[in-house]
Design an enzyme around this catalytic site. Structure first.
Site, PDB file in Angstrom:
ATOM      1  CB  SER A 167     -12.493 -13.253   3.858  1.00 28.89           C
ATOM      2  OG  SER A 167     -12.521 -13.338   5.271  1.00 28.89           O
ATOM      3  CB  THR A 202       0.796  -2.792  -5.144  1.00 26.66           C
ATOM      4  OG1 THR A 202      -0.296  -2.864  -4.232  1.00 26.66           O
ATOM      5  CG2 THR A 202       0.372  -1.968  -6.348  1.00 26.66           C
ATOM      6  NE  ARG A 203      -0.803  -3.280   0.704  1.00 27.70           N
ATOM      7  CZ  ARG A 203      -1.477  -2.219   0.274  1.00 27.70           C
ATOM      8  NH1 ARG A 203      -0.907  -1.413  -0.602  1.00 27.70           N
ATOM      9  NH2 ARG A 203      -2.693  -1.978   0.705  1.00 27.70           N
ATOM     10  CG  ASN A 247      -5.496 -10.248  -4.334  1.00 25.20           C
ATOM     11  OD1 ASN A 247      -5.523 -10.993  -3.353  1.00 25.20           O
ATOM     12  ND2 ASN A 247      -4.769  -9.125  -4.350  1.00 25.20           N
ATOM     13  CB  ILE A 305      -2.958 -14.177   4.381  1.00 20.67           C
ATOM     14  CG1 ILE A 305      -4.226 -14.973   4.003  1.00 20.67           C
ATOM     15  CG2 ILE A 305      -1.777 -14.572   3.517  1.00 20.67           C
ATOM     16  CD1 ILE A 305      -4.190 -16.454   4.161  1.00 20.67           C
ATOM     17  CE  LYS A 315     -12.658 -10.048   0.740  1.00 21.83           C
ATOM     18  NZ  LYS A 315     -11.943 -10.041  -0.546  1.00 21.83           N
ATOM     19  CE1 TYR A 356     -11.994  -7.908   3.831  1.00 26.75           C
ATOM     20  CE2 TYR A 356     -12.632  -9.714   5.278  1.00 26.75           C
ATOM     21  CZ  TYR A 356     -11.804  -9.196   4.293  1.00 26.75           C
ATOM     22  OH  TYR A 356     -10.806  -9.979   3.763  1.00 26.75           O
ATOM     23  CB  SER A 357     -18.738 -10.310   7.203  1.00 30.84           C
ATOM     24  OG  SER A 357     -17.775 -10.307   8.227  1.00 30.84           O
TER      25      SER A 357
HETATM   26  P1  NDP Z   1      -3.054  -5.921   1.246  1.00 29.89           P
HETATM   27  O1  NDP Z   1      -3.642  -4.760   1.951  1.00 29.89           O
HETATM   28  O2  NDP Z   1      -1.679  -6.343   1.559  1.00 29.89           O
HETATM   29  O3  NDP Z   1      -3.155  -5.708  -0.354  1.00 29.89           O
HETATM   30  C1  NDP Z   1      -4.359  -5.273  -0.931  1.00 29.89           C
HETATM   31  C2  NDP Z   1      -4.113  -5.042  -2.404  1.00 29.89           C
HETATM   32  O4  NDP Z   1      -5.333  -4.536  -2.985  1.00 29.89           O
HETATM   33  C3  NDP Z   1      -3.032  -4.008  -2.661  1.00 29.89           C
HETATM   34  O5  NDP Z   1      -2.282  -4.367  -3.788  1.00 29.89           O
HETATM   35  C4  NDP Z   1      -3.840  -2.750  -2.935  1.00 29.89           C
HETATM   36  O6  NDP Z   1      -3.075  -1.913  -3.756  1.00 29.89           O
HETATM   37  C5  NDP Z   1      -5.054  -3.326  -3.653  1.00 29.89           C
HETATM   38  N1  NDP Z   1      -6.217  -2.450  -3.601  1.00 29.89           N
HETATM   39  C6  NDP Z   1      -6.911  -2.035  -2.519  1.00 29.89           C
HETATM   40  N2  NDP Z   1      -7.907  -1.228  -2.871  1.00 29.89           N
HETATM   41  C7  NDP Z   1      -7.862  -1.121  -4.216  1.00 29.89           C
HETATM   42  C8  NDP Z   1      -8.636  -0.421  -5.182  1.00 29.89           C
HETATM   43  N3  NDP Z   1      -9.679   0.343  -4.842  1.00 29.89           N
HETATM   44  N4  NDP Z   1      -8.299  -0.540  -6.487  1.00 29.89           N
HETATM   45  C9  NDP Z   1      -7.240  -1.298  -6.860  1.00 29.89           C
HETATM   46  N5  NDP Z   1      -6.478  -1.991  -5.999  1.00 29.89           N
HETATM   47  C10 NDP Z   1      -6.784  -1.901  -4.690  1.00 29.89           C
HETATM   48  O7  NDP Z   1      -4.090  -7.099   1.498  1.00 29.89           O
HETATM   49  P2  NDP Z   1      -3.981  -8.681   1.278  1.00 29.89           P
HETATM   50  O8  NDP Z   1      -2.937  -9.025   0.310  1.00 29.89           O
HETATM   51  O9  NDP Z   1      -3.972  -9.293   2.628  1.00 29.89           O
HETATM   52  O10 NDP Z   1      -5.438  -8.926   0.665  1.00 29.89           O
HETATM   53  C11 NDP Z   1      -5.675  -9.384  -0.650  1.00 29.89           C
HETATM   54  C12 NDP Z   1      -7.061  -9.993  -0.685  1.00 29.89           C
HETATM   55  O11 NDP Z   1      -7.118 -11.091   0.214  1.00 29.89           O
HETATM   56  C13 NDP Z   1      -8.170  -9.034  -0.252  1.00 29.89           C
HETATM   57  O12 NDP Z   1      -9.298  -9.190  -1.061  1.00 29.89           O
HETATM   58  C14 NDP Z   1      -8.466  -9.471   1.163  1.00 29.89           C
HETATM   59  O13 NDP Z   1      -9.774  -9.148   1.554  1.00 29.89           O
HETATM   60  C15 NDP Z   1      -8.251 -10.971   1.049  1.00 29.89           C
HETATM   61  N6  NDP Z   1      -8.026 -11.617   2.318  1.00 29.89           N
HETATM   62  C16 NDP Z   1      -6.943 -11.305   3.084  1.00 29.89           C
HETATM   63  C17 NDP Z   1      -6.761 -11.918   4.302  1.00 29.89           C
HETATM   64  C18 NDP Z   1      -5.606 -11.605   5.201  1.00 29.89           C
HETATM   65  O14 NDP Z   1      -5.589 -12.121   6.342  1.00 29.89           O
HETATM   66  N7  NDP Z   1      -4.609 -10.839   4.782  1.00 29.89           N
HETATM   67  C19 NDP Z   1      -7.737 -12.910   4.819  1.00 29.89           C
HETATM   68  C20 NDP Z   1      -8.832 -13.154   3.928  1.00 29.89           C
HETATM   69  C21 NDP Z   1      -8.955 -12.549   2.729  1.00 29.89           C
HETATM   70  P3  NDP Z   1      -3.093  -0.307  -3.646  1.00 29.89           P
HETATM   71  O15 NDP Z   1      -3.058   0.052  -2.205  1.00 29.89           O
HETATM   72  O16 NDP Z   1      -1.908   0.113  -4.440  1.00 29.89           O
HETATM   73  O17 NDP Z   1      -4.374   0.071  -4.291  1.00 29.89           O
END
Ligand code: NDP
Length: 243
Positions: free
Chosen positions: A140, A12-13, A88, A186, A157, A153-154
């Site tokens: 991560s 979604t984002r 993801n 990120i 991952k 979280y650690s």
């Molecule tokens: P965001 O919070 O921007 O996006 C997270 C995404 O995961 C959203 O689309 C959210 O959609 C979805 N999501 C969360 N929980 C659920 C669920 N239970 N079921 C289905 N979808 C879910 O985070 P990022 O884009 O930053 O993170 C993406 C990945 O990258 C993650 O795994 C994160 O741990 C990893 N990561 C991010 C880092 C960073 O610095 N940003 C660093 C290292 C790793 P919705 O809310 O609609 O469910």
């Protein structure tokens, strides 16, 4: 244009949305997941219109087996054989371990690790039938080295990293690649909890001097999808030289 298909969880984002866009640009047929159904539908409509690709919307909680089972059935029926799975979706939790209750712990593990197990279980079962497929897990650096106040979280991952290495071995004889990208910082909504001051301090710690963009992770995903099939079971760190 490609005729490959991909399922991206958490699209979604943030990183998932950027990965979906990167694959749409290459002509992939997509299925995208996330809990916010409206945001997901808007994303799918936007990608379909701009890149003229089918984009299946699969709203729901990826930590639940009933959702994942149904999602893969919908992919079978509406998208056809799955070539690429991008695990993801994830959430962060910042706080002291001693103040974390078991429900909060379970939510992090279920969303970040159980989701990867479930999608690999149902995705790999299909890939095995064709002896072909690629799985990329978004992990991560905290899974490599651990972060203070982010123990759950650690752990989640670190689990993703170990799962990647183990499943890479398990599926290599069937020509299915499994790799992970261990991201540093990120620039997404996940990091909006930081004040401007905290953000500057973090940027100072990173040798590249900045957060990465979600698009850069998408570029890394595309590079991994181009990697030779011999490249499997690996956790690649992408952190601007940070850790
Ligand atoms: P965001 O919070 O921007 O996006 C997270 C995404 O995961 C959203 O689309 C959210 O959609 C979805 N999501 C969360 N929980 C659920 C669920 N239970 N079921 C289905 N979808 C879910 O985070 P990022 O884009 O930053 O993170 C993406 C990945 O990258 C993650 O795994 C994160 O741990 C990893 N990561 C991010 C880092 C960073 O610095 N940003 C660093 C290292 C790793 P919705 O809310 O609609 O469910």
């Amino acid at each position: 244009m490609s005729s490959y298909s991909a399922f991206i969880t958490g699209a979604t984002r943030g990183i998932g949305a950027a990965v979906a866009e990167g694959l749409a640009q290459k002509g992939y047929r997509l299925a995208i997941g996330g809990r916010d159904g409206q945001r997901l539908s808007d994303k799918a409509e936007d990608l379909s219109n701009r890149y003229h690709i089918p984009c299946l919307v699969l709203p729901g909680d990826v930590g639940r087996e009933d959702y994942v089972k149904q999602a893969f059935q919908s992919i079978d029926e509406k998208l056809g054989p799955l070539d690429v799975l991008i695990n993801n979706a994830g959430i962060s939790y910042i706080g002291l371990l001693t103040e974390m209750d078991v429900l909060e712990w379970e939510q992090v593990i279920q969303t970040n690790l159980t989701s990867v197990f479930l999608c690999c279980k149902y995705g790999a079962a299909r890939m095995l039938q064709r002896k072909s497929g690629k799985i990329i897990n978004i992990s991560s650096v905290w899974g490599n080295v651990g972060a203070s106040c982010e123990a759950a979280y650690s752990a989640s991952k670190g689990g993703v990293n170990a799962l990647t290495k183990a499943l890479g071995k398990e599926l290599a004889p069937s020509q299915i690649q499994v790799n992970a990208i261990a991201c540093g910082i990120i620039d997404t909504e996940m990091n909006q909890c930081f004040s401007l001051e905290e953000r500057r301090a973090l940027e100072d710690e990173v040798p590249c001097g900045r957060f990465a963009s979600p698009k850069e992770v998408s570029q890394m995903v595309n590079s991994l999808l181009e990697a030779p099939s011999y490249f499997t079971g690996q956790v690649i760190t992408m952190d601007g030289g940070w850790i």
